[in-house]
Design an enzyme around this catalytic site. Structure first.
Site, PDB file in Angstrom:
ATOM      1  N   GLU A 159       0.831  -1.405   0.002  1.00  0.00           N
ATOM      2  CA  GLU A 159      -0.111   0.175  -0.005  1.00  0.00           C
ATOM      3  C   GLU A 159       1.028   1.227  -0.025  1.00  0.00           C
ATOM      4  O   GLU A 159       1.734   1.278   0.590  1.00  0.00           O
ATOM      5  CB  GLU A 159      -0.887   0.282   1.038  1.00  0.00           C
ATOM      6  CG  GLU A 159      -1.880  -1.103   1.097  1.00  0.00           C
ATOM      7  CD  GLU A 159      -2.825  -1.233   2.138  1.00  0.00           C
ATOM      8  OE1 GLU A 159      -4.107  -1.328   2.384  1.00  0.00           O
ATOM      9  OE2 GLU A 159      -2.289  -1.135   3.512  1.00  0.00           O
ATOM     10  N   CYS A 194       3.432   8.471   1.083  1.00  0.00           N
ATOM     11  CA  CYS A 194       4.329   7.593   1.902  1.00  0.00           C
ATOM     12  C   CYS A 194       4.439   6.106   1.162  1.00  0.00           C
ATOM     13  O   CYS A 194       3.400   5.474   0.728  1.00  0.00           O
ATOM     14  CB  CYS A 194       3.161   7.320   3.131  1.00  0.00           C
ATOM     15  SG  CYS A 194       3.867   6.363   4.280  1.00  0.00           S
ATOM     16  N   CYS A 225       6.420  -6.966   7.025  1.00  0.00           N
ATOM     17  CA  CYS A 225       7.588  -6.527   7.785  1.00  0.00           C
ATOM     18  C   CYS A 225       8.120  -7.497   8.717  1.00  0.00           C
ATOM     19  O   CYS A 225       7.536  -8.358   9.247  1.00  0.00           O
ATOM     20  CB  CYS A 225       7.283  -5.282   8.538  1.00  0.00           C
ATOM     21  SG  CYS A 225       8.589  -4.251   9.408  1.00  0.00           S
ATOM     22  N   CYS A 277       6.802  -4.712  15.554  1.00  0.00           N
ATOM     23  CA  CYS A 277       6.451  -3.722  16.605  1.00  0.00           C
ATOM     24  C   CYS A 277       4.959  -4.225  17.011  1.00  0.00           C
ATOM     25  O   CYS A 277       4.057  -4.224  16.353  1.00  0.00           O
ATOM     26  CB  CYS A 277       6.515  -2.284  16.079  1.00  0.00           C
ATOM     27  SG  CYS A 277       8.442  -1.849  15.609  1.00  0.00           S
ATOM     28  N   CYS A 321       2.039  -2.184  15.663  1.00  0.00           N
ATOM     29  CA  CYS A 321       1.961  -1.685  13.975  1.00  0.00           C
ATOM     30  C   CYS A 321       1.371  -2.836  13.433  1.00  0.00           C
ATOM     31  O   CYS A 321       1.449  -4.083  13.637  1.00  0.00           O
ATOM     32  CB  CYS A 321       3.245  -1.474  13.584  1.00  0.00           C
ATOM     33  SG  CYS A 321       3.497  -1.018  11.802  1.00  0.00           S
ATOM     34  N   CYS A 325      -0.506   5.998  10.310  1.00  0.00           N
ATOM     35  CA  CYS A 325       0.803   5.381  10.720  1.00  0.00           C
ATOM     36  C   CYS A 325       0.330   4.011  11.254  1.00  0.00           C
ATOM     37  O   CYS A 325      -0.349   3.956  12.243  1.00  0.00           O
ATOM     38  CB  CYS A 325       1.383   6.252  11.783  1.00  0.00           C
ATOM     39  SG  CYS A 325       1.982   7.715  10.975  1.00  0.00           S
TER      40      CYS A 325
HETATM   41  N1  SAH Z   1       9.917   0.358   9.559  1.00  0.00           N
HETATM   42  C1  SAH Z   1       9.885   2.077   9.805  1.00  0.00           C
HETATM   43  C2  SAH Z   1       8.779   2.725   8.966  1.00  0.00           C
HETATM   44  C3  SAH Z   1       7.475   2.463  10.039  1.00  0.00           C
HETATM   45  S1  SAH Z   1       6.111   3.643   9.666  1.00  0.00           S
HETATM   46  C4  SAH Z   1      10.065   2.589  11.030  1.00  0.00           C
HETATM   47  O1  SAH Z   1       9.735   1.644  12.220  1.00  0.00           O
HETATM   48  O2  SAH Z   1      10.592   3.621  11.401  1.00  0.00           O
HETATM   49  C5  SAH Z   1       6.465   4.993  10.178  1.00  0.00           C
HETATM   50  C6  SAH Z   1       6.139   5.389  11.778  1.00  0.00           C
HETATM   51  O3  SAH Z   1       4.927   5.007  11.993  1.00  0.00           O
HETATM   52  C7  SAH Z   1       7.030   4.757  12.814  1.00  0.00           C
HETATM   53  O4  SAH Z   1       7.602   5.586  13.728  1.00  0.00           O
HETATM   54  C8  SAH Z   1       6.131   3.626  13.199  1.00  0.00           C
HETATM   55  O5  SAH Z   1       6.770   3.061  14.506  1.00  0.00           O
HETATM   56  C9  SAH Z   1       5.011   4.204  13.585  1.00  0.00           C
HETATM   57  N2  SAH Z   1       3.787   3.434  13.547  1.00  0.00           N
HETATM   58  C10 SAH Z   1       3.455   2.188  13.437  1.00  0.00           C
HETATM   59  N3  SAH Z   1       2.385   1.866  14.025  1.00  0.00           N
HETATM   60  C11 SAH Z   1       1.731   2.712  14.365  1.00  0.00           C
HETATM   61  C12 SAH Z   1       0.448   3.177  15.130  1.00  0.00           C
HETATM   62  N4  SAH Z   1      -0.393   2.026  15.250  1.00  0.00           N
HETATM   63  N5  SAH Z   1       0.073   4.270  15.450  1.00  0.00           N
HETATM   64  C13 SAH Z   1       1.056   5.518  15.308  1.00  0.00           C
HETATM   65  N6  SAH Z   1       2.209   5.118  14.605  1.00  0.00           N
HETATM   66  C14 SAH Z   1       2.465   4.050  14.316  1.00  0.00           C
END
Ligand code: SAH
Length: 343
Positions: free
Chosen positions: A93, A106, A113, A117, A120, A334
Site C-alpha cells: 500500500e 508515503c 515486515c 512492533c 503496528c 501510521c
Molecule cells: N519501519 C519504519 C517505518 C515505519 S512507519 C520504522 O519503524 O520507522 C512510520 C512510523 O509509524 C514509525 O515511527 C512507526 O513506529 C509508526 N507507527 C507504527 N504503528 C503505529 C500506530 N499504530 N500508530 C502510530 N504510529 C505508528
C-alpha cells in the site's frame, strides 16, 4: 521473454553499463531515463528520439516494470490509500497525505515486515519479501500519472523497514534524486527506521541530504524491548551511538518519532528521557498519536493529552511537532498499513 530485465531496477550508471555492453552510447541511457521518469512512459514504443530498430532491440532484452493498482480509497480528510498488486501477487500500500501546500507520498519498501512492533499492523501477517527498486519507484509513478497535484514530499514510512532493504531503497533514492531520473531534491525525502544500527551506518554513506527519522517510542530498554523486539538486537544505547556518529559525520538534523500510547509511554519520566535524548543529539521530536490497530490492546491518547505532552517538551526547549494522523477511516494512518484487501 521471461528473462527480460526491468529498466527501473537500474541506476543510471548501471543502465549506462548495460547499454555499453550492446555498444550503445551513454546518452541513450539518459534519454530512456527521461522518458521513464519525467514523461512517465510505460514502454519503449513512445520514445520517438530513439531509432526504431534500437527500441525494438531494447524491448527484446528489457521492459519497464509496473505495479497494478487494485483499490484507491479516499478518506474523509482527503488522505488517499492505494493498494497495489505486485507481479508475483504480493500486495502493498501507498498513502497520499494532503496538508496545506504539502502533498506527501508515503512509500512501502517491503511486502510485510519482519520487525513486529507491537503497535503496528504491517508486521502482523509476517514478512513476504523486499520490494525491488522498480516496485518502490512504481508507487510514485503510478500515483503521479493520475494526480492533479504535484507531490512535494516523499517519506519511506509505508509497509516494511527501509534500512532492511538498504540496497534497493538506496538505489531508488538515487534515481529519485538524479537530475536524469525524477529530479527530486534530497531534503524532500525522508527515510524512517526502527533503529537498524548497520543500516544507519550505511545510510551515512549515501552522501545525500536525505532526512533520517528514528522510531524511538520508548526512552529505556525495558519498555522498548517490549514495544519493538528489534531493540533486543540493537538496544537503545547502540542506536543512539549510531545516531551520534551520523550527526557528527555531517548528517542532517535527525528526527525521533515517538508514538504516544496512553498509559504506556506518556508519563513525566518519559518527558525527562526524551528531553535528554533530544538535547544530546540536537534532534527534533515528532509525536505520533497511536492509531488504533484491530486486535491490539493499546489506547490512543486524548487530543488534549497530546497537546500537554507537546507543550511540556516545548517548555523544555525541544523542537517538537505532532504528526496529524490522517486517513484512519480508510486504515491509512501510521501503522495501519497491512497490505490486505479487508478495507
Ligand atoms: N519501519 C519504519 C517505518 C515505519 S512507519 C520504522 O519503524 O520507522 C512510520 C512510523 O509509524 C514509525 O515511527 C512507526 O513506529 C509508526 N507507527 C507504527 N504503528 C503505529 C500506530 N499504530 N500508530 C502510530 N504510529 C505508528
Amino acid at each position: 521473454m521471461n528473462n527480460r530485465k526491468d529498466v527501473k531496477n537500474f541506476t543510471l550508471e548501471e543502465f549506462e553499463k548495460e547499454l555499453e555492453n550492446i555498444s550503445e552510447p551513454d546518452y541513450r541511457a539518459r534519454q530512456i531515463f527521461s522518458w521513464i521518469y519525467k514523461r512517465l512512459a510505460g514502454d519503449f514504443s513512445a520514445m520517438d528520439n530513439i531509432p526504431k530498430p534500437l527500441r525494438e532491440k531494447l524491448a527484446q532484452s528489457y521492459y519497464i516494470g509496473a505495479i497494478t493498482p487494485l483499490k484507491h480509497l479516499k478518506s474523509r480528510d482527503r488522505t488517499e490509500k492505494v493498494l497495489f498488486r505486485l507481479e508475483d501477487g504480493n500486495l502493498i500500500e501507498s498513502v497520499l497525505i494532503y496538508a496545506g501546500r504539502r502533498v506527501t507520498l508515503c512509500i512501502s519498501t517491503q511486502a510485510g515486515c519482519k520487525f513486529a512492533c507491537l503497535f503496528c499492523a504491517s508486521g502482523m501477517n509476517g514478512f513476504k519479501r523486499n520490494l525491488a527498486v522498480s516496485e518502490i519507484l512504481s508507487q510514485i509513478i503510478s500515483l503521479e500519472r493520475n494526480l492533479k497535484y504535484k507531490i512535494t514530499n516523499y517519506v519511506f514510512m509505508g509497509m516494511g523497514e527501509p534500512l532492511d532493504n538498504y540496497e534497493n531503497v538506496s538505489k531508488a533514492i538515487k534515481i529519485m534524486n538524479s537530475k536524469y531520473g525524477m529530479g527530486i531534491a534530497a531534503r524532500r525525502i525522508t527515510v524512517s527506521t526502527s533503529g537498524l544500527v548497520p543500516g544507519i551506518e550505511k545510510f551515512k554513506g549515501l552522501g545525500l541530504q536525505v532526512n533520517l527519522s528514528i522510531s524511538l517510542h520508548a526512552i529505556n530498554n525495558e519498555l522498548r524491548d517490549k514495544l519493538m523486539p528489534i531493540n533486543k538486537k540493537y538496544p537503545l544505547d547502540k542506536v543512539l551511538k549510531a545516531c551520534e556518529d551520523y550527526v557528527d559525520n555531517g548528517g542532517r538534523m535527525l528526527t525521533f518519532e515517538y508514538v504516544l500510547i496512553k498509559g504506556t509511554n506518556d508519563a513525566e519520566k518519559d518527558i525527562d528521557g526524551l528531553v535528554k535524548i533530544a538535547k544530546r543529539l540536537k534532534a527534533k521530536i515528532n509525536l505520533i498519536p497511536y492509531s488504533p490497530i484491530p486486535g491490539v490492546n493499546f489506547q490512543a491518547p486524548m487530543e488534549k493529552d497530546v497537546k500537554t505532552f507537546e507543550d511540556r517538551l516545548l517548555k523544555r526547549g525541544i523542537n517538537v511537532t505532532v504528526r496529524e494522523s490522517k486517513g484512519r477511516d480508510i486504515m491509512a494512518a501510521c501503522g495501519q498499513l497491512a497490505g490486505t484487501q479487508t478495507t
